[in-house]
Design a protein around this motif. Structure first.
Motif, short mmCIF file in Angstrom:
data_model
loop_
_atom_site.label_atom_id
_atom_site.label_comp_id
_atom_site.label_asym_id
_atom_site.label_seq_id
_atom_site.Cartn_x
_atom_site.Cartn_y
_atom_site.Cartn_z
N PRO A 242 -18.43 -43.26 -1.35
CA PRO A 242 -18.04 -43.39 -2.76
C PRO A 242 -17.27 -44.68 -3.03
O PRO A 242 -16.70 -45.28 -2.12
N ASP A 243 -17.27 -45.05 -4.28
CA ASP A 243 -16.47 -46.18 -4.73
C ASP A 243 -15.03 -45.68 -4.89
O ASP A 243 -14.76 -44.84 -5.75
N PRO B 24 -23.42 -41.55 2.20
CA PRO B 24 -22.47 -41.16 1.15
C PRO B 24 -21.13 -41.89 1.27
O PRO B 24 -20.23 -41.46 1.97
N PHE C 201 -20.41 -37.34 -0.56
CA PHE C 201 -19.40 -37.69 0.44
C PHE C 201 -18.70 -36.42 0.93
O PHE C 201 -18.53 -36.21 2.13
N THR D 124 -15.59 -40.60 -9.73
CA THR D 124 -16.90 -39.96 -9.69
C THR D 124 -17.66 -40.45 -8.47
O THR D 124 -17.29 -41.44 -7.84
N GLY D 125 -18.73 -39.73 -8.14
CA GLY D 125 -19.57 -40.16 -7.03
C GLY D 125 -19.12 -39.65 -5.67
O GLY D 125 -19.55 -40.16 -4.64
N TRP D 126 -18.28 -38.64 -5.65
CA TRP D 126 -17.74 -38.13 -4.40
C TRP D 126 -18.48 -36.91 -3.87
O TRP D 126 -18.20 -36.43 -2.77
N GLU E 267 -20.23 -29.21 -6.29
CA GLU E 267 -20.63 -30.62 -6.27
C GLU E 267 -22.14 -30.78 -6.42
O GLU E 267 -22.62 -31.63 -7.17
#
Length: 136
Positions: free
Chosen positions: A90-91, A88, A101, A96-98, A44
């Motif tokens: 995420p959406d 952190p 998190f 994406t964007g994890w 990540e």
């Protein structure tokens, strides 16, 4: 903590594969659950270096792993501008964007150190140690 494992990886599309291969011997040093978590979080953070710090194949990413007692400390260093660690979250509507998190959820401690370019680090206590804490 002096690193037990230290690599300079080429950035770009193969950086994550190279990072995971660099950690191939981790299973002989720490328990399998901890090794799995370390590999996942390194993947990540290296992905973040490539995507957000624009580390290309001509650039490099430093990967340092130190093991002291029951603690594994990992540092991923790139030449990017660094960042202040966000909360952190995420959406949930995207895939994406994890990355941060997951780092926040799996690492026992983590942070950003701007004293050495852009360095994101995390520490994981061994699964054996965590199991003992959960039971207490």
């Amino acid at each position: 903590m002096e690193p037990d494992i230290s690599f300079e990886l080429a950035g770009g599309p193969y950086a994550v594969t190279a990072a995971r291969l660099a950690l191939a011997d981790l299973d002989s040093t720490v328990d399998p659950s901890t090794a799995f978590d370390v590999r996942l979080l390194v993947s990540e953070l290296v992905t973040n270096s490539v995507q957000h710090a624009s580390v290309s194949a001509e650039d490099s990413i430093a990967l340092r792993v130190g093991i002291e007692g029951d603690c594994v400390r990992v540092e991923v260093v790139d030449s990017g501008p660094g960042f202040d660690p966000p909360e952190p979250t995420p959406d949930v509507d995207t895939d994406t964007g994890w990355g941060l998190f997951l780092v926040n959820q799996l690492a026992d401690r983590w942070g950003v150190d701007r004293d050495q370019a852009s360095c994101v680090w995390f520490e994981i206590d061994s699964a054996k140690d965590r199991a003992g804490q959960d039971a207490a």
